[in-house]
Scaffold this motif. Structure first.
Motif, PDB file in Angstrom:
ATOM      1  N   THR A 134      38.465 111.868   6.101  1.00  0.00           N
ATOM      2  CA  THR A 134      37.330 110.967   5.985  1.00  0.00           C
ATOM      3  C   THR A 134      36.019 111.719   5.811  1.00  0.00           C
ATOM      4  OG1 THR A 134      38.589 109.635   7.520  1.00  0.00           O
ATOM      5  CG2 THR A 134      36.405 108.866   7.035  1.00  0.00           C
ATOM      6  N   ASN A 215      30.544 103.399  12.294  1.00  0.00           N
ATOM      7  CA  ASN A 215      31.949 103.795  12.144  1.00  0.00           C
ATOM      8  C   ASN A 215      32.638 103.583  13.485  1.00  0.00           C
ATOM      9  OD1 ASN A 215      34.383 104.851  11.420  1.00  0.00           O
ATOM     10  ND2 ASN A 215      33.658 106.960  11.166  1.00  0.00           N
ATOM     11  N   ILE A 239      32.390 100.832   4.844  1.00  0.00           N
ATOM     12  CA  ILE A 239      33.459 101.825   4.989  1.00  0.00           C
ATOM     13  C   ILE A 239      34.792 101.166   5.328  1.00  0.00           C
ATOM     14  CG2 ILE A 239      31.934 103.742   5.611  1.00  0.00           C
ATOM     15  CD1 ILE A 239      32.817 103.187   8.538  1.00  0.00           C
ATOM     16  N   TYR A 255      33.318 102.545   0.438  1.00  0.00           N
ATOM     17  CA  TYR A 255      34.407 103.517   0.521  1.00  0.00           C
ATOM     18  C   TYR A 255      35.600 102.773   1.097  1.00  0.00           C
ATOM     19  CZ  TYR A 255      37.493 106.579   3.116  1.00  0.00           C
ATOM     20  OH  TYR A 255      38.611 107.152   3.654  1.00  0.00           O
TER      21      TYR A 255
END
Lengths: 327, 365
Positions: A134, A215, A239, A255
């Motif tokens: 990642t 995150n 993400i 992403y």
């Protein structure tokens, strides 16, 4: 020993035939994949990712698949590997680093079976670690943040390797563009409290951060809510999944990681007799696993110049010329 | 099982037959109710499987074939049964004293943590010293953890049901702290302790399987606890306290003392089970080392009617169910929830049959 094992295999096959009621045996030995997950596959999240990979293998490779939910019980891991391997499963995926020890203990007895371990860097005989790096996409986000903003704020769930590695990549990306660019890092201490992510993000924004990046697994969405409420000049990046609808003006790009694609590819190779010889690390070079795209509906979309620069960096990362984190 | 507290087989001829019959019938009666409970539960489970579209007959075949298919499968059952028997036997003692220790799970964690702390610390001790030391550490830690609830009950009249449940959570959180902090393996990316020093590993008794000496210790302790409870004065005193604390006090039996004995004994057994799990099976401490052995142990004791010898058999039964559940998932694709439902039915029907038995359990009025 050999005789016993053959005997047990025979009885297991007979047992399976009792219920399978299929004609699989008539066609010769079918390709079989087993999955060990540390919890229930019926909830969204980590275990579902493993389950999706298994289902993908079933659908695309025509493999016979089966899985077992082990509820975080380390004592049962070895037995589950034995149960699968002794029934002639070709590939067994232990979905999580915690399965590594048990796989290593069982693997020497079943040299023809490949043991894949998620989130592991192992490469010992027929035990192969699979990992998603990642830090690579986060490096790109760092580049974008440094090119477009003044200060970055990172909100993590817990301080565990996958999160820390991602943020390390982001920081290295920022530093590659602007060594003095300020970055603040906060951890909320769990992966479930979206409100905590939101509060932490708002506080970073009030301290001047104009690029926030959450995150925190299930709690990630709070960061996007905070960005959406703080005006169009706060930027962020979606993400793992598509969160564009939460903050359509703020999200500069997406992403998305598709672990299942990677697993299907590796298992397909194994089926064709090409066993991986080292541990597998999915990165930007694997376009099927890692997708990095832009959101043109953003209030301040990433400019062509920056995109061009990011593409160059991406190519260098894929080629292994840029290291996004310490190994 | 052999609950024949009567039994004077050497009587005169006519009575001898009666005594013999009673001697044979009594254990039979002891077994009959749990057996009926299990049979009912398995029948319900089979019906449930059939109702959900599975071929119940085939599933049972797979389970029986798979669970008993070879040495390894049988060893795995004994391996799973070890903590269940130990905890169950310990709880038999506590429950016979009417101490409702719901904290075996926490005591298991305390024992596992202590065994790890000792097991990673020394080098060159030699197995003959290290192995007993690890066992002792586990047992003492389990007893100490249980003693907290015992003292709270004696000095503050705090219900041990509440305190032992609460102590479960504290033990779990402390274990998490230990594996993320002081005991964490620096080399590992995820929270777990270092591997135990090899001399501290429980000797394996049936290589290449994982079966270790824990099962033998569990069997011996079950017999010891049976003798203690039903064949010793101290055990008798403990049971009197369980049936009627007032009568015990009147007879000069110390109630606090017996409370402490029973809760510490059950705690030490759970702690010992934790030590075996670490030094015999996983060889590392994890945040979630127990899949609920402490709670399943309650069902083990209950199904055995709080008889330590019976706990051997009920422990084995639950181990077979647990072992079978994994196999049923793998070979028959039966979701784990369905297996858990079947296990739940076993426990429910055991409790149901225990209700039938209440008059015999209740203190005579």
């Amino acid at each position: 020993m050999m005789i016993t094992r053959r005997g047990c295999l025979a009885s297991a096959v007979a047992a399976a035939a009792l219920i399978a009621a299929g004609s699989a045996l008539a066609e010769g030995a079918p390709f079989k994949m087993g999955l060990l997950v540390p919890g229930s596959v019926s909830e969204e999240g980590w275990n579902r990712i493993g389950f999706n990979a298994l289902k993908g293998v079933e659908a695309e490779l025509g493999a016979e698949v089966s899985y077992v939910e082990l509820q975080q019980n380390p004592a049962s891991f070895e037995k589950a590997f034995h149960d699968f391997a002794s029934q002639g499963y070709n590939v067994i995926l232990g979905h999580g680093f915690e399965f590594q020890d048990a796989a290593l203990a069982v693997a020497p007895e079943y040299p023809d079976t490949v043991f894949l371990i998620s989130s592991s860097y192992i490469s010992e005989g027929n035990v192969i670690g699979l990992n998603t790096d990642t830090s690579q996409p986060f490096y790109l986000m760092g580049v974008i943040a440094a090119k477009t903003g003044k200060k970055a704020g990172l909100v993590g769930g817990m301080e565990i390797p996958p999160i820390k590695e991602a943020f390390e990549g982001f920081t290295n990306g920022v530093r590659s563009v602007a060594p003095d660019f300020p970055i603040s890092e906060v951890y909320i201490g769990n992966f479930t409290d979206a409100t905590a992510t939101k509060e932490a993000s708002l506080s970073l924004i009030s301290q001047g951060a104009d690029f926030v990046l959450p995150n925190a697994s299930g709690a990630t969405v709070g960061g996007f809510q905070a960005a959406a409420e703080s005006g169009e000049n706060v930027k962020t990046f979606s993400i793992f999944s598509d969160f564009t609808s939460v903050a359509p003006k703020n999200i500069l790009g997406l992403y998305i990681a598709d672990y299942a694609r990677g697993v299907i590819r590796i298992v397909g190779d194994i089926k064709n007799g090409k066993k991986p010889t080292t541990n597998v690390e999915f990165g930007l070079k694997d376009a099927d696993v890692m997708q990095f795209t832009y959101n043109d509906q953003a209030a301040n979309p990433v400019t062509e110049n920056v995109r061009k620069y990011v593409d160059e960096v991406k190519a260098k990362i894929a080629a292994g010329e840029i290291k996004t984190r310490q190994k | 099982m052999a609950n024949s507290e009567s039994g004077q087989p050497l009587a005169v001829a006519p009575q001898a037959y009666g005594a013999l019959w009673r001697g044979l019938l009594r254990p039979l009666r002891t077994v009959a109710q749990p057996a009926a409970a299990v049979a009912l539960a398995l029948a319900c489970g089979a019906a449930l499987l059939a109702f959900n579209g599975y071929d119940a007959r085939a599933v049972i075949d797979v389970m029986v074939l798979g669970v008993f298919q070879d040495t390894r499968s049988i060893a795995e059952i004994l391996l799973k049964a070890t903590p269940l028997i130990l905890i169950g036997v310990g709880l038999c003692v506590a429950f016979r004293c009417s101490i409702w220790n719901i904290g075996a799970e926490g005591q298991f964690y305390a024992g596992a943590a202590a065994a790890t702390a000792i097991g990673v610390s020394f080098n060159g001790l030699g197995a003959w010293l290290y192995v007993p030391l690890v066992m002792l550490a586990g047992a003492l830690a389990g007893a100490a953890w249980a003693a907290i609830a015992g003292l709270l009950k004696i000095y503050f009249r705090a219900s041990e049901i509440v305190t032992t449940i609460m102590l479960n959570y504290i033990a779990l959180i402390m274990t998490s702290y230990l594996v993320t902090g002081p005991l964490r393996d620096a080399a590992a990316a995820y929270p777990q302790s270092a591997r135990l020093v090899q001399e501290a590993w429980m000797p394996r008794i049936l290589p290449p399987t994982r079966l270790h000496i824990g099962i033998l210790v569990a069997l011996v302790l079950a017999v010891v606890m049976y003798v203690f409870l039903f064949r010793s004065a101290r055990g008798y005193a403990l049971r009197v306290v369980g049936i009627s604390p007032d009568a015990a006090r009147y007879a000069g039996i110390s109630v606090p003392r017996n409370i402490m004995i029973s809760i510490c004994l059950s705690g030490s057994m759970a702690g010992l089970a934790g030590a075996f799990e670490i030094a015999g099976v996983t060889r590392r401490l994890f945040q979630s080392i127990s899949p609920g052995y402490g709670f399943e142990g309650i069902a083990v004791a209950l199904l055995a009617n709080n008889n330590p010898i019976g706990a051997i058999f009920s422990g084995l039964l639950f181990a077979v169910l647990r072992s079978g559940s994994e196999l049923m998932q793998i070979t028959a694709q039966i979701p784990q929830v369905l297996v858990l439902v079947i296990q739940g039915i076993v426990i429910l029907s055991v409790v149901g049959f225990a209700v039938l038995r209440i008059p015999s359990l209740r203190p005579s009025e």
